[in-house]
Design a protein around this motif. Structure first.
Motif, short mmCIF file in Angstrom:
data_model
loop_
_atom_site.label_atom_id
_atom_site.label_comp_id
_atom_site.label_asym_id
_atom_site.label_seq_id
_atom_site.Cartn_x
_atom_site.Cartn_y
_atom_site.Cartn_z
N SER A 286 -60.92 39.62 -60.93
CA SER A 286 -59.80 39.22 -60.09
C SER A 286 -60.00 37.82 -59.52
O SER A 286 -59.04 37.05 -59.42
CB SER A 286 -59.64 40.23 -58.94
N ASP A 287 -61.23 37.47 -59.16
CA ASP A 287 -61.49 36.12 -58.67
C ASP A 287 -61.26 35.07 -59.76
O ASP A 287 -60.96 33.92 -59.47
CB ASP A 287 -62.93 36.01 -58.14
N ARG A 288 -61.38 35.48 -61.00
CA ARG A 288 -61.17 34.54 -62.12
C ARG A 288 -59.74 34.53 -62.63
O ARG A 288 -59.21 33.48 -62.99
CB ARG A 288 -62.11 34.90 -63.28
N ARG A 292 -52.73 40.16 -59.16
CA ARG A 292 -51.55 40.86 -59.68
C ARG A 292 -51.73 41.35 -61.13
O ARG A 292 -51.36 42.50 -61.44
CB ARG A 292 -50.34 39.94 -59.56
N PRO A 293 -52.29 40.53 -62.05
CA PRO A 293 -52.44 41.02 -63.42
C PRO A 293 -53.29 42.28 -63.53
O PRO A 293 -52.96 43.19 -64.31
CB PRO A 293 -53.12 39.84 -64.15
N TYR A 342 -56.37 41.38 -51.98
CA TYR A 342 -54.95 41.13 -52.22
C TYR A 342 -54.11 41.36 -50.97
O TYR A 342 -53.31 40.50 -50.56
CB TYR A 342 -54.49 42.05 -53.35
N LEU A 343 -54.28 42.50 -50.31
CA LEU A 343 -53.43 42.81 -49.16
C LEU A 343 -53.60 41.83 -48.01
O LEU A 343 -52.60 41.35 -47.46
CB LEU A 343 -53.66 44.24 -48.69
N LEU A 407 -44.34 41.80 -56.31
CA LEU A 407 -45.25 41.12 -55.37
C LEU A 407 -45.75 39.81 -55.98
O LEU A 407 -45.90 39.71 -57.20
CB LEU A 407 -46.44 42.02 -55.04
N PRO A 408 -46.05 38.81 -55.15
CA PRO A 408 -46.52 37.53 -55.68
C PRO A 408 -48.02 37.53 -55.95
O PRO A 408 -48.75 38.41 -55.48
CB PRO A 408 -46.21 36.56 -54.53
N GLU A 409 -48.48 36.55 -56.69
CA GLU A 409 -49.91 36.32 -56.86
C GLU A 409 -50.43 35.57 -55.63
O GLU A 409 -49.74 34.75 -55.06
CB GLU A 409 -50.17 35.49 -58.13
N THR A 410 -51.69 35.89 -55.22
CA THR A 410 -52.23 35.28 -54.01
C THR A 410 -53.61 34.66 -54.21
O THR A 410 -54.17 34.11 -53.27
CB THR A 410 -52.38 36.34 -52.89
N ARG A 411 -54.17 34.72 -55.41
CA ARG A 411 -55.53 34.20 -55.62
C ARG A 411 -55.59 32.73 -55.23
O ARG A 411 -54.77 31.92 -55.68
CB ARG A 411 -55.94 34.36 -57.09
N PRO A 412 -56.56 32.35 -54.37
CA PRO A 412 -56.66 30.94 -53.95
C PRO A 412 -56.91 30.03 -55.14
O PRO A 412 -57.64 30.39 -56.08
CB PRO A 412 -57.85 30.94 -53.00
#
Length: 414
Positions: A286-288, A292-293, A342-343, A407-412
């Motif tokens: 998820s960090d990479r 969302r995916p 994510y939340l 929902l949107p993607e939020t990964r920095p």
């Protein structure tokens, strides 16, 4: 970060131990002991209804403790929620059965289960936010995944104790007093957790907030209601899958298929151990690649696997049952390993504790509270293979898939 993550993990494991040990007892013994005037099916449904009360209480706990977390800090939430859940769990182990005090017994059970849920509703938000807000952005999912391992450890610990007691005691001994031992042990675990959490530092992100929300719930309801509903719907499949595997299937296997308690607990625990071990690895992905995916992939996997899972369960053989449970929990962990990052990223810091926790725990009402009840009722009117249960779980997965898609993607950005 390692010390903070370890303290969050241990505390979360203890609180979920408290919560899960009730679910296992509900599947195995609470029906006959607290609802003896009911038929076997009605007794199981009544026991699962008291189990579901804990999920109904969890959003209320997230409102209560979320208010504290957004107004006073994340750290006080961790101590208060652990104390409440631990005390309620020990008290469950002391409640006399229906044969001793009549109708007061299930009423006391209901009240204590409500208090358990109230405490757990605050636990998740406090533990996850304290970890997520300390973590560096590029590794936020990884560090935040450690509290998410807590439920697996709590489940294995709770069911491991039940497994040992089930294997070493006669049925009469287990029903008379053996089932109470895991509840009493919660007092020792809670004391250890409180000692670990006493020296934790407050979240730096909370300390940076200049203007704290006066009534966090009001702001969440006014400005983020759509987000709360979407996250609740998105997370419902995770709860539905997990409690179909760990609670409903345990009752179904022992009561309908005639599989021994020890065998069922062993199959479920083995699948949960694998799921727990994979949690940080999925979080690294998820960090990479984003939050969302992976959530969408987990929902799709759950939708495709529910019919095979119930077919493998219906064989009553250990290896097929384990494989069915493992496939379901792999879909589950693909979603829930990243939820702790994510939340919080979806909500602004001033209402983050309330918003994230309310969305998370409303998903528990939709997925966790209803699933054992609905699945038990559906399976009663089915044949050897409970296809209706598979259809129900697939429908929940498709609902969650649609919510995650909105929902949107939020990964920095890195």
């Amino acid at each position: 970060m390692p010390r903070l993550a370890a303290a969050s993990l241990v505390g979360t494991a203890i609180e979920f131990y408290d919560f899960f040990v009730y679910g296992t007892a509900a599947a195995l013994v609470l029906g006959p002991l607290f609802f003896p005037t009911f038929s076997p099916l009605a007794g199981t449904l009544a026991a699962f209804a008291t189990f579901g009360v804990g999920f109904v209480a969890r959003p209320l706990g997230s409102v209560l403790f979320g208010h504290i977390g957004d107004r006073r800090g994340r750290r006080p939430v961790l101590v208060a929620s652990l104390l409440l859940t631990g005390a309620a769990t020990v008290a469950v182990g002391c409640v006399p059965t229906y044969g001793s005090i009549g109708a007061a017994a299930p009423v006391l059970l209901l009240v204590l289960r409500f208090l358990q849920g109230l405490g757990l509703g605050g636990e998740w938000g406090g533990a996850v936010l304290l970890t997520a807000e300390h973590a560096p952005p590029g590794r936020r999912a990884l560090w935040s995944s450690f509290p998410q391992i807590g439920p697996s450890l709590g489940f294995v610990l709770a069911n491991g104790v039940m497994l040992v007691l089930s294997a070493t005691l006669s049925d009469a001994q287990f029903s008379a007093w053996g089932w109470r031992v895991p509840f009493w042990a919660a007092g020792i675990l809670a004391t250890a957790g409180l000692w670990l959490r006493a020296s934790l530092a407050e979240s730096p992100r909370f300390l940076e907030i200049d203007d704290h929300a006066r009534v966090p719930l009001a702001e969440v309801a006014r400005d983020h209601w759509r987000l709360v509903l979407l996250t609740a719907g998105a997370l419902s499949v995770g709860y539905a899958v997990f409690y179909a595997v760990t609670t409903w299937s345990l009752a179904y296997g022992t009561e309908r298929l005639g599989v021994g308690r020890t065998v069922m607990l062993g199959c479920i625990m083995a699948a949960v151990v694998v799921k727990g071990a994979l949690t940080p690895l999925v979080a690294l992905l998820s960090d990479r690649h984003g939050r969302r995916p992976l959530c969408l992939a987990g929902c799709a996997g759950a939708a495709l696997w529910m019919f095979p899972m119930v077919a493998l369960l219906s064989t009553g053989r250990p290896l097929p049952m384990f494989l069915g449970f493992l496939g379901a929990l792999l879909a589950f962990v693909t979603m829930f390993a990243v939820i702790a990052a994510y939340l919080p990223e979806l909500y602004e810091p001033r209402v983050r504790c309330t918003g994230a926790a309310v969305g998370y725990n409303l998903g528990g009402v939709l997925g966790g509270a209803l699933t054992p009840l609905v699945a038990t009722a559906l399976a009663e009117h089915g044949g050897r293979v409970p296809w209706a249960v598979g259809a129900y779980l697939t429908g929940v997965a498709l609902l969650s898939l649609g919510c995650f898609a909105l929902l949107p993607e939020t990964r920095p950005a890195t």
